[in-house]
Design an enzyme around this catalytic site. Structure first.
Site, PDB file in Angstrom:
ATOM      1  N   ASN A 180       0.845  -1.188   0.000  1.00 40.06           N
ATOM      2  CA  ASN A 180       0.000   0.000   0.000  1.00 40.06           C
ATOM      3  C   ASN A 180       0.881   1.239   0.000  1.00 40.06           C
ATOM      4  OD1 ASN A 180      -2.813   1.283   0.616  1.00 40.06           O
ATOM      5  ND2 ASN A 180      -1.404   2.249   2.061  1.00 40.06           N
ATOM      6  N   GLU A 181       0.830   1.993  -1.067  1.00 40.10           N
ATOM      7  CA  GLU A 181       1.524   3.278  -1.204  1.00 40.10           C
ATOM      8  C   GLU A 181       2.990   3.268  -0.772  1.00 40.10           C
ATOM      9  OE1 GLU A 181      -2.146   6.426  -0.687  1.00 40.10           O
ATOM     10  OE2 GLU A 181      -1.000   5.901   1.101  1.00 40.10           O
TER      11      GLU A 181
END
Length: 433
Positions: A180-181
């Site tokens: 995630n990111e």
């Protein structure tokens, strides 16, 4: 120093063998995914073996408050799945917690693998597509104390973990995200809100205290240290993690989510291209063999010849004066597709506000921007809103509100907000048109 959710984690402060897929394996979902998202550490509660949990406990700490019980989703996950279904959505994005599955190096918990597999199966039984994130910011405390993503064997350790998770539940997953990111940690140079020396020093002191508490010379956290040395390990970990998942189930769509703002170049000498080279392109390259790109957008950014600029006057504003930019998601997904040629899955999009009327107004406009991009030929797989619940928002604690559903901090009672019904109505109708 004013920072929003995107900035607070993105400042860059100094700080497998294949197995046969069971016959019940789910095929990739062909229909458009309308969903809501959560993340393990932010909703489960008492994630005591995680790196971030330790940072929360340090005295002093930079966290507004500890995560504690969070939303008690570790035990109430069935309520969360039921909420997603009741709202009329067809997709639930959640994460598995590495620090629960491998609390000590090399010791894997079958009980927790079974726990997350039950969530996947229950989603399927409820008619929901499970989008599963293998790493949503947090890592096990032992991993951070041995060097984190800077350790030479970190990618192999992540791939080993991905193999265990995939073996337990890949058959039912709709789409898998390795990270995630991971690019958020290098966003500091491109943020309008730059940390001063005092803020950098406070973060360094917090990391040093965590290292001491761990009996280690260092404590390496992707969003709490000098991230530049960590990025090569993260990029290699993504590739190895993807390959590990694919070795278990070759037809499972795998990608990673990236923090991508709707970047607008201002003037002929804009540094827009430089920002994209630094913040996005290395991750696009690492995902060259991925099946899709996960896009997470919360803002529009203006880039001039010296870097980030303030939002120009005259644009739409919220009651508190902040820019109101629901259409930003459209520009971000257009760019990501043009840069990669891959399908796009909107894995997060939302707005932090105590005024749910603003969220209810935001959602149709954001969806309309996605639909406009689809009409122009951008292959968008789905729209997943952040977040399902008002949850623990990292350094901000429980004050920032992103949720479609309010959570009572004492009883954990879930109460859908009007905005939840807005998104649900759009999903049931198949869009805004």
């Amino acid at each position: 120093m004013p920072v929003d959710r995107r900035g607070v984690l993105g400042l860059g402060l100094a700080a497998s063998a294949a197995i046969a897929v069971p016959a019940r394996a789910a095929r990739p979902d062909a229909k458009f995914l309308w969903g809501a998202a959560t993340a393990g550490h932010q909703v489960e509660g008492n994630n005591v073996n995680a790196d971030i949990w330790l940072l929360e406990q340090m005295k002093p700490t930079l966290f507004a408050e500890p995560s504690g019980d969070a939303c008690d989703s570790l035990h109430r996950w069935g309520e969360d799945v039921a909420l997603v279904k009741a709202l009329g959505l067809n997709c639930y994005r959640f994460s598995v917690e590495w620090s629960r599955i491998e609390a000590a190096e090399g010791q894997f918990s079958q009980a927790y693998l079974d726990h997350y597999a039950r969530i996947v199966d229950h989603c399927r039984a409820s008619g929901l597509a499970p989008v599963v994130t293998f790493n949503h910011f947090t890592t096990p405390r032992w991993f951070a104390a041995r060097g984190g993503w800077e350790a030479p064997d970190a990618p192999e350790l992540f791939a080993r973990y991905c193999t265990r998770v995939a073996r337990a539940m890949a058959a039912g997953i709709s789409h898998a995200l390795t990270f995630n990111e991971p690019n958020l940690s290098i966003g500091g140079a491109w943020s309008r809100f730059q940390p001063d020396a005092r803020a950098r020093g406070a973060m360094q002191a917090l990391i040093a205290a965590a290292a001491k508490a761990s009996g280690s010379e260092s404590f390496s956290v992707l969003n709490g240290g000098d991230s530049a040395p960590m990025i090569p390990g993260v990029l290699r970990a993504h590739r190895l993690g993807r390959d590990a998942i694919k070795a278990v189930r070759g037809d499972l769509p795998v990608g990673m989510s990236l923090a991508i703002s709707d970047d607008v170049g201002v003037g002929p000498d804009s540094l827009l291209a430089a920002k994209r080279r630094a913040r996005y392109e290395p991750f696009f390259e690492a995902g060259r063999d991925d099946d899709f790109v996960g896009v997470q957008t919360y803002e529009r950014s203006f880039i001039g010849r010296t870097g980030p600029l303030d939002t120009p006057a005259g644009g739409a504003r919220r009651k508190d004066g902040k820019p109101f930019e629901p259409e930003a998601i459209g520009g971000a997904i257009r760019y990501a597709h043009a840069a990669t040629g891959k399908p796009i899955l909107v894995t997060e999009n939302g707005i932090e506000t105590d005024d749910d009327a603003e969220r209810a107004r935001f959602i149709p406009l954001a969806v309309a921007a996605v639909e406009a991009a689809r009409r122009d030929g951008v292959p968008v797989l789905g729209y997943i809103h952040w977040s399902l619940l008002d949850n623990f928002e990292w350094f901000g604690g429980y004050k920032p509100k992103f949720g479609l559903v309010a959570v009572d901090r004492t009883t954990f009672k879930r109460t859908p907000k009007p905005s939840a019904r807005v998104l649900g109505a759009i999903a049931r109708a198949g869009g805004t048109r």
